[in-house]
Write an enzyme that holds these catalytic residues in place. Structure first.
Site, PDB file in Angstrom:
ATOM      1  N   ASP A  11       0.812  -1.072  -0.096  1.00  0.00           N
ATOM      2  CA  ASP A  11      -0.078   0.167   0.121  1.00  0.00           C
ATOM      3  C   ASP A  11       1.046   1.416  -0.078  1.00  0.00           C
ATOM      4  O   ASP A  11       1.718   1.482   0.943  1.00  0.00           O
ATOM      5  CB  ASP A  11      -0.943  -0.126   1.014  1.00  0.00           C
ATOM      6  CG  ASP A  11      -2.186   1.060   1.084  1.00  0.00           C
ATOM      7  OD1 ASP A  11      -2.175   1.694   0.060  1.00  0.00           O
ATOM      8  OD2 ASP A  11      -3.039   1.008   2.033  1.00  0.00           O
ATOM      9  N   ASP A 105      -2.563   2.263  -6.014  1.00  0.00           N
ATOM     10  CA  ASP A 105      -1.541   2.414  -5.339  1.00  0.00           C
ATOM     11  C   ASP A 105      -1.556   1.188  -4.332  1.00  0.00           C
ATOM     12  O   ASP A 105      -1.091   1.220  -3.326  1.00  0.00           O
ATOM     13  CB  ASP A 105      -1.706   3.602  -4.355  1.00  0.00           C
ATOM     14  CG  ASP A 105      -2.951   3.682  -3.475  1.00  0.00           C
ATOM     15  OD1 ASP A 105      -3.975   3.059  -3.933  1.00  0.00           O
ATOM     16  OD2 ASP A 105      -2.982   4.506  -2.546  1.00  0.00           O
ATOM     17  N   GLU A 106      -2.245  -0.182  -4.597  1.00  0.00           N
ATOM     18  CA  GLU A 106      -2.410  -0.942  -3.678  1.00  0.00           C
ATOM     19  C   GLU A 106      -2.493  -2.408  -4.395  1.00  0.00           C
ATOM     20  O   GLU A 106      -3.099  -2.353  -5.618  1.00  0.00           O
ATOM     21  CB  GLU A 106      -3.601  -0.954  -2.906  1.00  0.00           C
ATOM     22  CG  GLU A 106      -3.873  -1.865  -1.640  1.00  0.00           C
ATOM     23  CD  GLU A 106      -5.227  -1.588  -0.958  1.00  0.00           C
ATOM     24  OE1 GLU A 106      -5.489  -2.394  -0.021  1.00  0.00           O
ATOM     25  OE2 GLU A 106      -6.023  -0.494  -1.500  1.00  0.00           O
TER      26      GLU A 106
END
Length: 473
Positions: A11, A105-106
């Protein structure tokens, strides 16, 4: 459950805000809020410095401004975020063929499937190397969780924030989970959390002690069974490399309610064209056209029409969306409009759509035919979104700190420079033009790639907050 912590969850830390701080030296260490800046805008993300004031994602922007009036408020630069996300995902795919992105983003990574890790030590080394590689390639930080299941890996990365690494060793899951709040578990939102609290259940240990039958009675069969399994740290979900898109859609929220029916129709046609642009960029087509309308009283209506076959024809999508709009009463005003396409396929059946009017109309990205000068509308005033990149003939590269009243304030700096000087220009200054973002990390021996006037402007002393509304204060 696995016998080794070989599922990794990455993350990125405050991703959008971190990108903005990395590209703007004057914002490093300061409160930064990214999102829609209109009266009805919401926070997409914010830096850790802004979170100290109580700002958080999905908060109304007006509330964020009250909590942190001196923060920098910036409009998102999604193209830049996507390009950096592609770099990060490339690093993940170097670790394993099984990478499951959840957002820009993960992502989850199955390290065992890639032969990258097979025990606790090798998994930890892979996590350490990944974080170092991300920093080297993007200049950003990410938090890594390692565990024997997806649920636990995600919980571990939350505990690692910001810029850390946490490993949950197999055999310790129940001990680690027990004292945590039930809200820690996936699928336990505010409503479910309140329901459990009223039943006297606050922690994961209390959830497990309640028993499966009680949870089914409280939450229903599917949710009760799933939550009981999670309380016992049971999660056998595999990392899935590809997630098939189920729909493509676009929507806009308007600062002021739209009452004019003609304007509503124009907005729907514009959204339909944007939606087709996304369809074509993804190489997809779809059968079902969906219209979303949120009215002045916050009531939200959706209407859909299923065609005889998949299409990516803008005229067909526009016509279908217009027909759907005819069935919606917009008399009181419209707050939000959206157009989407579902029933996706990777082919079209254009021969089925000869009935579409306006065949040969320009599609998104094509040049329209010339319009006589006397019929052309007056050119719109140039917009300068806060935080977006610009270039000035004399001063070089910078970013918009704020604009309004016919003026635009720019801070001239680059990712590799010192905090730069601030200057204000007329909104229509011909020497000032929009620009592409610069790389966050220097490429090759030339540093950030900025030379000449841009470098001179960027190297000047930090000149204060300037006249714009986006500055850090």
């Amino acid at each position: 459950m696995r016998s080794a912590p070989t599922i990794l969850h990455l993350d990125m830390d405050a991703f959008y805000a971190s990108v903005e701080q990395a590209s703007k030296p004057s914002l490093r260490g300061k409160a930064v809020v990214v999102g829609g800046l209109g009266p009805r805008g919401v926070v997409a993300t914010c830096s850790y410095e802004a979170r100290v004031f109580g700002v958080h994602s999905a908060m109304p922007m007006a509330q964020a401004r009250r909590l942190a009036p001196n923060a920098a408020y910036l409009v998102p630069r999604f193209a830049l975020y996507r390009s950096i996300s592609d770099q990060v995902m490339g690093l993940l795919r170097a670790l394993s063929p099984l990478v499951e992105p959840l957002s820009l983003d993960e992502a989850f990574v199955d390290l065992e499937a890639g032969g990258t890790a097979w025990d606790e030590r090798s998994a930890r080394l892979a996590g350490v190397k990944l974080r170092a590689d991300i920093r080297a390639v993007t200049g950003l930080t990410g938090s890594v969780g390692l565990a024997a299941s997806k649920m636990l890996a995600k919980i571990a990365s939350e505990q690692a924030k910001p810029d850390g690494l946490v490993v949950i060793e197999p055999g310790t899951e129940r001990t680690m989970l027990g004292p945590l709040s039930v809200r820690t578990l996936p699928g336990v939102g505010p409503a479910t959390g309140d329901h459990l609290r009223r039943a006297g259940i606050h922690t994961v240990d209390e959830l497990a002690e309640a028993g499966e039958d009680e949870l089914v009675r409280l939450l229903g069969r599917a949710h009760g069974h799933a939550l009981y399994a999670m309380a016992l740290a049971r999660d056998d979900r595999p990392v899935v490399a590809e997630r098939e898109a189920k729909s493509v859609s676009v929507e806009d929220t308007y600062d002021v309610d739209i009452h004019d029916r003609v304007r509503v129709g124009t907005e729907v046609r514009r959204l339909a064209d944007r939606c087709v642009g996304r369809l074509r960029a993804a190489g997809l087509s779809g059968r079902t056209i969906v219209l979303k309308v949120r009215r002045y009283d916050f009531s939200t209506l959706t209407r859909s029409e299923t065609l005889r076959g998949p299409t990516d024809d803008p005229a067909v999508v526009r016509e279908a969306a217009a027909r759907l709009l005819d069935s919606v009463d917009t008399t009181g005003g419209v707050r939000l409009l959206g157009v989407g396409v579902t029933g996706l396929a990777d082919y079209t059946q254009e021969d089925l759509f000869a009935q579409a009017a306006g065949e040969g109309e320009p599609v998104p990205g094509e040049e329209p035919e010339a319009v006589p000068a006397e019929t052309r509308p007056a050119p719109a005033e140039r917009r300068w979104p806060a935080g977006h990149d610009v270039r000035h003939t004399e001063y070089g590269h910078g970013w918009v700190q704020g604009s309004g009243l016919g003026r635009v304030t720019v801070r001239f700096e680059t990712p590799g420079s010192e905090p730069g000087r601030v200057k204000t220009f007329r909104n229509d200054d011909p020497d000032l033009q929009p620009a592409e973002p610069l790389p966050l990390v220097a490429r090759g021996p030339g540093g950030s790639g900025e030379t000449g006037a841009a470098g001179a402007g960027a190297g000047a002393a930090w000149a204060g907050s300037g006249g714009g509304g986006a500055g850090p204060g």
